[in-house]
Design a protein around this motif. Structure first.
Motif, short mmCIF file in Angstrom:
data_model
loop_
_atom_site.label_atom_id
_atom_site.label_comp_id
_atom_site.label_asym_id
_atom_site.label_seq_id
_atom_site.Cartn_x
_atom_site.Cartn_y
_atom_site.Cartn_z
N SER A 149 34.40 14.08 -23.11
CA SER A 149 35.00 13.67 -21.84
C SER A 149 36.52 13.69 -21.91
O SER A 149 37.19 14.19 -20.99
CB SER A 149 34.52 12.26 -21.47
N TYR A 150 37.09 13.16 -22.99
CA TYR A 150 38.54 13.12 -23.09
C TYR A 150 39.13 14.52 -23.28
O TYR A 150 40.22 14.81 -22.78
CB TYR A 150 38.96 12.20 -24.25
N SER A 151 38.43 15.39 -23.99
CA SER A 151 38.91 16.77 -24.17
C SER A 151 38.92 17.50 -22.83
O SER A 151 39.88 18.21 -22.50
CB SER A 151 38.02 17.52 -25.17
N LEU A 152 37.85 17.31 -22.06
CA LEU A 152 37.76 17.95 -20.75
C LEU A 152 38.84 17.42 -19.82
O LEU A 152 39.48 18.17 -19.08
CB LEU A 152 36.37 17.70 -20.16
N TYR A 153 39.06 16.11 -19.89
CA TYR A 153 40.08 15.52 -19.02
C TYR A 153 41.48 15.93 -19.44
O TYR A 153 42.38 16.08 -18.60
CB TYR A 153 39.95 14.00 -19.02
N LEU A 154 41.68 16.13 -20.74
CA LEU A 154 42.97 16.62 -21.20
C LEU A 154 43.23 18.02 -20.66
O LEU A 154 44.37 18.34 -20.27
CB LEU A 154 43.00 16.63 -22.74
N CYS A 155 42.19 18.85 -20.59
CA CYS A 155 42.34 20.18 -19.99
C CYS A 155 42.74 20.08 -18.53
O CYS A 155 43.57 20.86 -18.04
CB CYS A 155 41.03 20.96 -20.11
N VAL A 156 42.18 19.10 -17.82
CA VAL A 156 42.53 18.88 -16.41
C VAL A 156 44.03 18.59 -16.29
O VAL A 156 44.73 19.19 -15.46
CB VAL A 156 41.71 17.72 -15.83
N VAL A 157 44.52 17.69 -17.12
CA VAL A 157 45.93 17.32 -17.05
C VAL A 157 46.83 18.50 -17.40
O VAL A 157 47.83 18.76 -16.72
CB VAL A 157 46.21 16.13 -17.99
#
Length: 418
Positions: A149-157
């Protein structure tokens, strides 16, 4: 219910209601790029907040049931937000089948392992309390889900940062507002990790994502980011009838559109990474022509079967420091125009030849052996002078030759000859 439980459940109920309202508003523009993903994201957010509110309201069944139910929304929020950002930044081509499979399988597997945790202990394994909804520890799949989840959200940012830096004016403000909203969950998580939560025992993540959705709603109405969307490269370049080729500073092919791949009769995947002279043999000669002025197109002929005429223009690509980054080459098929020009020239030549034949005497001319009249095409006998005048651009003036003068006017001829 205690006052704290009433406060928390009420707050989460408001968050769920706001999420539903945002989903309805965005749903009116659901067919815009990213519209459907954002609608699903906000509905998942509403589910997460509502079930979490039911947990604090002590609604039957109590215990872990409503906490486990929150995961149906929690595991959906980040993947749908990731899809929305990909579509908003015009990177739909990233959504390949393997990527979509990963975005679906991991959340589904997480929910299954959570609800069957009592059988295998791969998620919490009894390390949580029904009185505390904030959990920062677990077994292997708990950490897999956290890292995912955090890796995916980091990609979003990162995608939003790149979009904000590479856009201008309205689009930069759009991406900037979305970026600000996407940073809120990170800030809330930092606050929770350092135990500065103003609402003890309450997981602030749903509230953080509600604020993210609110920021997107503000952008929706203030900057209309689902209405005024930049024309995507994949919508513009891919659909162009002209061929487009992009090469890097080392003259390697880095991008090519379907029109040019079809013109060359090759697959796009076979051209990416190749040296441009291998793809386009006339590259060196073309570079010389465009070295001084990249605004002039050069017409070239590809000796294929059939032959193809192209108008080729090269545009130099440079960064902000004017360092060479590569070249953009646009190929326009002008074979049809060249064929029209050739047909026109052939028609002009044919007319000129026909006119020349009308004004030029050719072939055998029937002439009378006695009176020297000439027979025309209709069978009439005409005087030589009349025939020549009608069939050529020549005109006659009268005179008399020496032989005729001697025969007709002997005395006058003797004087002239003497």
């Amino acid at each position: 219910m205690s006052e704290r439980e009433i406060l928390y459940s009420s707050l989460l109920g408001v968050v769920a209601l706001i999420s539903i309202v945002v989903a309805i508003i965005v749903g009116r523009r659901r067919f815009a790029p990213g519209g459907w993903a954002l609608v699903i994201n906000m509905l998942a957010m509403a589910w997460w907040s509502a079930t979490y509110a039911l947990y604090w309201a002590k609604v039957y069944p109590d215990g872990f049931f409503w906490l486990d139910a929150t995961y149906l929304g929690a595991v959906t929020v980040v993947p749908t937000l990731f899809i929305f950002v990909l579509q908003f930044t015009h990177r739909e081509n990233w959504l390949t089948r393997p990527v979509l499979a990963l975005l679906i399988i991991q959340p589904v597997l997480t929910v299954i392992l959570l609800w069957t945790d009592s059988w295998h202990g791969l998620f919490f394994a009894g390390k949580r309390s029904a009185e505390d909804s904030v959990i920062f520890a677990g077994e292997p799949w708990f950490w897999v889900n956290i890292i995912y989840s955090y890796s995916l959200y980091l990609c979003v940012v990162l995608l939003l940062i790149k979009s904000a830096m590479g856009s201008r004016d309205l689009y930069r403000r759009q991406a900037g507002l979305m970026l600000l909203g996407s940073l809120i969950p990170w800030i809330i998580n930092v606050i929770s990790l350092f135990k500065m939560n103003p609402l003890p025992a309450l997981d602030l993540t749903p509230i953080a994502f509600m604020l993210t959705g609110s920021m997107m709603t503000i952008s929706l109405f203030r900057y209309r980011f689902l209405d005024v969307v930049p024309v995507a490269r994949d919508k513009l370049i891919e659909k162009m009838m002209d061929g487009v080729l992009v090469v890097d500073a080392h003259e390697r092919v880095v991008d090519i559109n379907p029109a040019l791949a079809s013109l060359f009769g090759m697959e796009i995947s076979a051209l990416i990474g190749e040296k441009v002279e291998k793809v386009f043999p006339g590259w060196e000669q073309l570079q010389v022509v465009h070295r001084e002025n990249d605004r002039i197109g050069q017409e070239i002929l590809l000796q294929d079967n059939p032959a193809i005429f192209l108008n080729v223009r090269i545009i130099q690509l440079r960064d902000r420091q004017q360092h060479a980054q590569g070249q953009l080459i646009i190929f326009q098929d002008i074979t049809g125009r060249k064929q029209l020009e050739a047909d026109r020239e052939e028609l002009i030549n044919s007319l000129q030849r026909a006119l020349g034949q009308v004004k030029t005497l050719k072939g055998l001319l029937p002439i009378c052996a006695n009176c020297k009249k000439i027979r025309d095409d209709q069978g009439y006998w005409q005087d030589v002078a009349v025939y020549v005048r009608d069939h050529t651009e020549a005109e006659f003036s009268h005179g008399i030759c020496p032989e005729c003068m001697q025969q007709l006017y002997p005395e006058f001829y003797k004087k002239i000859d003497g």
